[in-house]
Design an enzyme around this catalytic site. Structure first.
Site, mmCIF file in Angstrom:
data_model
loop_
_atom_site.group_PDB
_atom_site.id
_atom_site.type_symbol
_atom_site.label_atom_id
_atom_site.label_comp_id
_atom_site.label_asym_id
_atom_site.label_seq_id
_atom_site.Cartn_x
_atom_site.Cartn_y
_atom_site.Cartn_z
ATOM 1 N N SER A 205 1.241 -0.934 -0.309
ATOM 2 C CA SER A 205 0.051 0.354 0.142
ATOM 3 C C SER A 205 1.066 1.025 0.277
ATOM 4 O O SER A 205 2.181 0.886 -0.464
ATOM 5 C CB SER A 205 -0.915 0.159 0.886
ATOM 6 O OG SER A 205 -1.701 0.781 1.400
ATOM 7 N N ASN A 206 0.188 2.306 0.202
ATOM 8 C CA ASN A 206 1.456 3.138 0.519
ATOM 9 C C ASN A 206 0.208 5.299 2.110
ATOM 10 O O ASN A 206 -0.325 3.671 2.129
ATOM 11 C CB ASN A 206 1.350 4.433 -0.484
ATOM 12 C CG ASN A 206 -0.101 4.633 -1.266
ATOM 13 O OD1 ASN A 206 -0.841 5.791 -0.386
ATOM 14 N ND2 ASN A 206 -0.542 4.417 -2.207
ATOM 15 N N ARG A 207 0.835 5.671 1.994
ATOM 16 C CA ARG A 207 0.723 6.766 3.125
ATOM 17 C C ARG A 207 -0.207 7.532 2.770
ATOM 18 O O ARG A 207 -0.641 8.452 3.702
ATOM 19 C CB ARG A 207 2.200 7.739 3.329
ATOM 20 C CG ARG A 207 3.316 6.564 3.080
ATOM 21 C CD ARG A 207 4.519 7.428 3.987
ATOM 22 N NE ARG A 207 5.465 7.000 3.824
ATOM 23 C CZ ARG A 207 6.111 6.723 5.558
ATOM 24 N NH1 ARG A 207 5.191 6.660 6.193
ATOM 25 N NH2 ARG A 207 7.177 6.224 6.291
ATOM 26 N N ALA A 272 -4.870 7.851 -4.894
ATOM 27 C CA ALA A 272 -3.049 6.995 -4.535
ATOM 28 C C ALA A 272 -3.146 5.683 -5.020
ATOM 29 O O ALA A 272 -3.018 5.137 -3.926
ATOM 30 C CB ALA A 272 -2.126 7.393 -3.257
#
Ligand code: PMT
Length: 396
Positions: A205-207, A272
């Site tokens: 995943s991402n932030r 995102a």
């Protein structure tokens, strides 16, 4: 929005600007609204219930325990009756109570119990308005879809001058009567991260916290649009007036977005989205027996690119999250994906992702506008104004 026939609950809280509120009732009624007034204990020290009863032609409830309300529940009765709840003046204390969900008097309780849109016309001393605590309450409330009218600048009580004046009753009525910049339009927005499973318990995943996308959704709803928000997993409440479709993976976000894209007038890709996902996620938990492991990743579908390629599709607005060459990289995305606009932000430690504020450079073929650093809720309002303008120009 016409105020003809609108049922408005006017909450009056305890500030000196309360002396203008009986006139506000009269102006709202002149515009065709039916107005019922709720006073806090402090407001009663400035203006009497009798005055409001006379100008609104409705009795003013005694408080939370008013025995004359249906089943003694004035908060539920008024919460269901209202098409709109307007608080004018709204003090710093009223904002703090609403931001934190307090329900210890009739006004705060009915605000929690209503599904009607909430509009605040703040009035307070300029230092109180500028306080980080008040500004953070404002950002919290705006993020949930609460609309602020003012405060304006000018002479204040205590022989001071600055931002903190309640707008004049006629200005409030004019602002409420204006159709929003996106009235009658459907806006489809993606927000948050996606999670791409590696195995039964792990994911890539991402932030992204979803704050930017949710602020954009709340601002679009405040501007009068019907808003559908396709959201990855985030820990945020759904803004007022927004329909959320929850998804987890890029493939799910793609499917949910494409299923709704044809109905949308404007698409805004603030999510995102993972560019790559594990090619073959394991259905079980992978054991840590090998000293190292490789995960094969495959490209995900480009949601924004797919929407922009639709024949007669929506006005397509992308975001670009860049660590360097922000504008050049964002402009390349405009061309590659065939976008109408892109909002570029610099990302990195403490920037863009997971923060409360942000700064954007918005680009389109032949134009650009910088939106200076501000809380995401405020920035989103400015971005929506710009998108509404560019969208209107594209139709003429
Ligand atoms: O969520 P926050 O913590 O508030 O952080 C906000 C943010 C930094 C995530 C937000 O402001 C932002 O920049 N969102 C876009 C992030 C991103 O994926 O940018 P990108 O440059 O990699 O992608 C360009 C565009 O293509 C984006 O509109 C993205 O939504 C879209 N995209 C990307 C890949 C993909 N498979 N499908 C897409 O639609």
């Amino acid at each position: 929005m016409t105020l003809q026939g609108k049922r408005i609950v006017l909450g009056v809280t305890g500030g000196i600007a309360a002396y203008k509120s009986p006139d506000l009732v009269r102006r709202l009624r002149d515009a065709g609204a039916d107005v019922r007034v709720v006073l806090t204990e402090s407001a009663r020290r400035f203006v009497s219930a009798l005055t409001f009863q006379a100008v609104s032609a409705h009795p003013v409830p005694e408080g939370l325990w008013d025995a004359s309300a249906a089943q003694g529940m004035a908060h539920i009765e008024l919460a269901r009756w209202a098409d709109l709840v307007l608080i004018a003046p709204a003090t710093a204390e009223a904002m703090a109570k609403l931001a934190h969900g307090h329900a210890d008097d009739l006004l705060s309780t009915l605000c929690l119990a209503t599904e009607a849109p909430l509009v605040l016309a703040p009035a307070m001393n300029r230092v109180m308005w500028a306080q980080p605590a008040t500004q953070s309450n404002r950002a919290l409330l705006e993020g949930r879809g609460v609309r602020f009218l003012g405060p304006g600048e000018g002479p204040l009580a205590e022989a001071e001058s600055g931002r903190g004046r309640m707008l004049e009753p006629l200005e409030i009525v004019a602002a409420l009567s204006e159709p929003g910049a996106l009235a009658g339009l459907t806006v489809l927005i993606t927000a948050g991260p996606t999670r791409e499973p590696v195995d039964a318990v792990r994911y890539v995943s991402n932030r992204s916290s979803g704050r930017m996308g949710y602020a954009v959704a709340a601002a679009a709803a405040r501007a009068g649009a019907k808003v559908v928000l396709v959201s990855g997993p985030v820990d945020l409440p759904v803004p007022a007036g927004v329909e959320r479709v929850s998804v987890e993976t890029a493939a799910e976000m793609h499917a949910a977005t494409m299923a709704r894209a044809a109905e949308a007038d404007i698409f805004i890709g603030a999510a995102a989205v993972a560019d790559y996902a594990p090619a073959e996620p394991a259905a079980f938990k992978i054991k840590k027996s090998a000293p190292a492991m490789n995960i094969e990743l495959k490209r995900t579908e480009d949601i924004l690119g797919s929407v922009a390629a639709l024949d007669g599709g929506p006005f397509a607005v992308g975001f670009a999250a860049e660590t360097e060459d922000v504008e050049a990289n964002a402009l390349r995305k405009v061309e590659e994906k065939g976008l109408d606009m892109i909002a570029a932000n610099r990302v990195g430690p403490g920037e863009g992702f997971e923060t409360d504020d942000n700064a954007l450079v918005v680009l389109w073929r032949g134009g650009r506008e910088e939106l200076a650093r501000a809380p995401k809720s405020e920035l989103a309002g400015r971005l929506i104004d710009l998108i509404a303008r560019r969208y209107a120009e594209s139709r003429t």
